[in-house]
Design a protein around this motif. Sequence first.
Motif, PDB file in Angstrom:
ATOM      1  N   SER A 193       0.721  -1.233   0.096  1.00 15.00           N
ATOM      2  CA  SER A 193      -0.020  -0.062  -0.095  1.00 15.00           C
ATOM      3  C   SER A 193       0.922   1.388   0.011  1.00 15.00           C
ATOM      4  N   VAL A 194       0.647   2.260  -0.817  1.00 18.17           N
ATOM      5  CA  VAL A 194       1.128   3.556  -1.043  1.00 18.17           C
ATOM      6  C   VAL A 194       0.462   4.358   0.164  1.00 18.17           C
ATOM      7  N   VAL A 195       1.115   4.791   1.195  1.00 17.93           N
ATOM      8  CA  VAL A 195       0.495   5.414   2.282  1.00 17.93           C
ATOM      9  C   VAL A 195       1.197   7.176   2.257  1.00 17.93           C
ATOM     10  N   PHE A 196       0.453   8.054   2.759  1.00 18.58           N
ATOM     11  CA  PHE A 196       0.890   9.334   2.899  1.00 18.58           C
ATOM     12  C   PHE A 196       0.088  10.046   4.060  1.00 18.58           C
ATOM     13  N   PRO A 197       0.674  11.268   4.718  1.00 13.72           N
ATOM     14  CA  PRO A 197      -0.024  11.907   5.525  1.00 13.72           C
ATOM     15  C   PRO A 197      -1.420  12.624   5.218  1.00 13.72           C
ATOM     16  N   GLY A 198      -2.179  12.757   6.249  1.00 16.32           N
ATOM     17  CA  GLY A 198      -3.215  13.674   5.673  1.00 16.32           C
ATOM     18  C   GLY A 198      -2.732  15.187   5.702  1.00 16.32           C
ATOM     19  N   ALA A 199      -3.863  15.837   5.746  1.00 16.29           N
ATOM     20  CA  ALA A 199      -3.736  17.380   5.326  1.00 16.29           C
ATOM     21  C   ALA A 199      -3.084  17.965   6.751  1.00 16.29           C
ATOM     22  N   ARG A 200      -2.764  19.113   6.804  1.00 16.92           N
ATOM     23  CA  ARG A 200      -2.232  19.918   7.762  1.00 16.92           C
ATOM     24  C   ARG A 200      -2.756  21.330   7.707  1.00 16.92           C
ATOM     25  N   ASP A 201      -3.177  21.771   8.885  1.00 20.57           N
ATOM     26  CA  ASP A 201      -3.548  23.352   8.784  1.00 20.57           C
ATOM     27  C   ASP A 201      -2.396  24.244   8.722  1.00 20.57           C
ATOM     28  N   GLY A 202      -1.742  24.325   7.290  1.00 24.69           N
ATOM     29  CA  GLY A 202      -0.524  25.233   7.355  1.00 24.69           C
ATOM     30  C   GLY A 202       0.619  24.614   8.105  1.00 24.69           C
ATOM     31  N   GLY A 203       1.861  25.028   7.544  1.00 24.61           N
ATOM     32  CA  GLY A 203       3.106  24.371   8.251  1.00 24.61           C
ATOM     33  C   GLY A 203       3.584  23.339   7.268  1.00 24.61           C
ATOM     34  N   SER A 204       4.915  23.089   7.466  1.00 28.24           N
ATOM     35  CA  SER A 204       5.657  22.067   6.885  1.00 28.24           C
ATOM     36  C   SER A 204       4.984  20.755   7.092  1.00 28.24           C
ATOM     37  N   THR A 228       5.889   4.630   1.577  1.00 28.79           N
ATOM     38  CA  THR A 228       5.681   6.115   1.991  1.00 28.79           C
ATOM     39  C   THR A 228       5.770   6.991   0.910  1.00 28.79           C
ATOM     40  N   PHE A 229       4.891   7.854   0.433  1.00 30.04           N
ATOM     41  CA  PHE A 229       5.079   8.887  -0.420  1.00 30.04           C
ATOM     42  C   PHE A 229       4.984  10.121   0.566  1.00 30.04           C
ATOM     43  N   ALA A 230       6.136  11.066   0.132  1.00 29.46           N
ATOM     44  CA  ALA A 230       6.007  12.121   1.075  1.00 29.46           C
ATOM     45  C   ALA A 230       5.054  13.264   0.375  1.00 29.46           C
ATOM     46  N   ARG A 231       4.478  13.843   1.135  1.00 28.58           N
ATOM     47  CA  ARG A 231       3.394  14.986   1.027  1.00 28.58           C
ATOM     48  C   ARG A 231       4.165  16.283   0.641  1.00 28.58           C
ATOM     49  N   ILE A 232       3.856  16.970  -0.409  1.00 25.08           N
ATOM     50  CA  ILE A 232       4.410  18.203  -0.792  1.00 25.08           C
ATOM     51  C   ILE A 232       3.601  19.414  -0.765  1.00 25.08           C
ATOM     52  N   ASN A 233       3.994  20.553  -0.766  1.00 20.28           N
ATOM     53  CA  ASN A 233       3.041  21.519  -0.855  1.00 20.28           C
ATOM     54  C   ASN A 233       3.848  22.684  -1.647  1.00 20.28           C
ATOM     55  N   GLY A 234       3.178  24.066  -1.859  1.00 18.48           N
ATOM     56  CA  GLY A 234       3.930  24.981  -2.504  1.00 18.48           C
ATOM     57  C   GLY A 234       2.896  26.218  -2.526  1.00 18.48           C
ATOM     58  N   PRO A 235       3.820  27.482  -3.014  1.00 19.59           N
ATOM     59  CA  PRO A 235       3.102  28.774  -2.860  1.00 19.59           C
ATOM     60  C   PRO A 235       2.066  29.263  -3.821  1.00 19.59           C
ATOM     61  N   ARG A 236       2.001  28.495  -4.829  1.00 19.80           N
ATOM     62  CA  ARG A 236       0.942  28.919  -6.016  1.00 19.80           C
ATOM     63  C   ARG A 236      -0.326  28.458  -5.824  1.00 19.80           C
ATOM     64  N   ASP A 237      -1.475  29.563  -6.142  1.00 20.39           N
ATOM     65  CA  ASP A 237      -2.672  29.047  -6.234  1.00 20.39           C
ATOM     66  C   ASP A 237      -3.283  28.272  -7.353  1.00 20.39           C
ATOM     67  N   PRO A 238      -3.622  27.024  -7.081  1.00 22.46           N
ATOM     68  CA  PRO A 238      -4.063  26.273  -8.195  1.00 22.46           C
ATOM     69  C   PRO A 238      -5.265  26.607  -9.092  1.00 22.46           C
ATOM     70  N   GLY A 239      -5.845  27.650  -8.660  1.00 20.63           N
ATOM     71  CA  GLY A 239      -7.119  28.083  -9.207  1.00 20.63           C
ATOM     72  C   GLY A 239      -6.855  28.333 -10.891  1.00 20.63           C
ATOM     73  N   GLU A 240      -8.071  28.283 -11.451  1.00 20.53           N
ATOM     74  CA  GLU A 240      -7.826  28.701 -13.115  1.00 20.53           C
ATOM     75  C   GLU A 240      -8.407  29.911 -13.393  1.00 20.53           C
ATOM     76  N   ARG A 241      -8.608  30.773 -12.615  1.00 22.56           N
ATOM     77  CA  ARG A 241      -9.247  31.946 -12.935  1.00 22.56           C
ATOM     78  C   ARG A 241      -8.058  33.030 -12.950  1.00 22.56           C
ATOM     79  N   ALA A 242      -8.578  34.073 -13.810  1.00 21.93           N
ATOM     80  CA  ALA A 242      -7.217  35.206 -13.838  1.00 21.93           C
ATOM     81  C   ALA A 242      -6.754  35.692 -12.789  1.00 21.93           C
ATOM     82  N   SER A 243      -7.694  35.681 -11.576  1.00 17.23           N
ATOM     83  CA  SER A 243      -7.183  36.281 -10.471  1.00 17.23           C
ATOM     84  C   SER A 243      -6.079  35.365  -9.744  1.00 17.23           C
ATOM     85  N   SER A 244      -6.261  34.245  -9.979  1.00 13.68           N
ATOM     86  CA  SER A 244      -5.261  33.094  -9.607  1.00 13.68           C
ATOM     87  C   SER A 244      -3.810  33.268 -10.094  1.00 13.68           C
TER      88      SER A 244
END
Length: 274
Positions: A48-59, A78-94
């Motif tokens: 089984s591929v496993v990974f952590p659940g979501a965090r409310d901010g932080g690394s 184990t798959f390492a969960r990763i994050n980033g600074p970019r907004d994934p939205g598809e609108r022009a504001s994103s």
Amino acid sequence: MLELEHRFRVVDVHARLNADAGGVQTRGRAISPDRLEREMHQAGVVRSVVFPGARDGGSYVSANNAVARRSVDRPFLTFARINGPRDPGERASSRLRNLAARRKDHHTSPEDVEQYAYDDRFHGFKLNPAEDGLPDDETLDRLEDVELPVLVHAGEEFSPAAAEDTLLSRSFPVVLAHFGGHPLNRELMTDAVDLLERNDDCYLDTSYVRYRDLLERAVMEHPDRVLFGSGAPSSHPNVAVMEILTLDVPEDAMRKVFDKNARRLLGDSLPGDF
């Protein structure tokens, strides 16, 4: 639940593992590593591929390391969960906000990616853009360098089209979880199956997919690009396995979904005699 009997070896590419003993960090249903392993065994899942659940901010560094520790001497990858600074939205504001987006200390860096890639406890990456943002170009470049698979939560907040625009032009393998349609968006799932025609490094996992006709269409049209995912612990792996077992598809195609495709994608992470 009774043990499920079938003649297939099963690799599950989508299971969440609680990263702390108290269950505070992980959203949704949380179970212990022992219980997750027991439920997988009941369903005939051998890895089984496993990974952590979501965090409310932080690394995610501490959560990833915690899941890796809880995977030792278990049939977990184990798959390492990763994050980033970019907004994934598809609108022009994103898109406008992304012009000024800069990586902060809690975001995954290129150096983090390299450390995970060369740590034999980790076998790939997990990304949920709607909750964690998208990595910047420098970090995506490093993901290309290490060439490990990236499991991507895709659906109404990060569509298959958005994944094609931001990730599928890269050279690393991308697995769109939930057929790209979480939660149960048939139109987006159809779009994700269509993506397979245009993107050789795109795969779909079956977690939370309940539409039999879409499952059968994807398996029949692209038998080498569909991977079994249970979505445990929110969905019991017995239920997820049974949904595949009851499809009207050839046995060889079913074997690819359960085992062979994951073996090809994960390579040396899966021992030849497991």
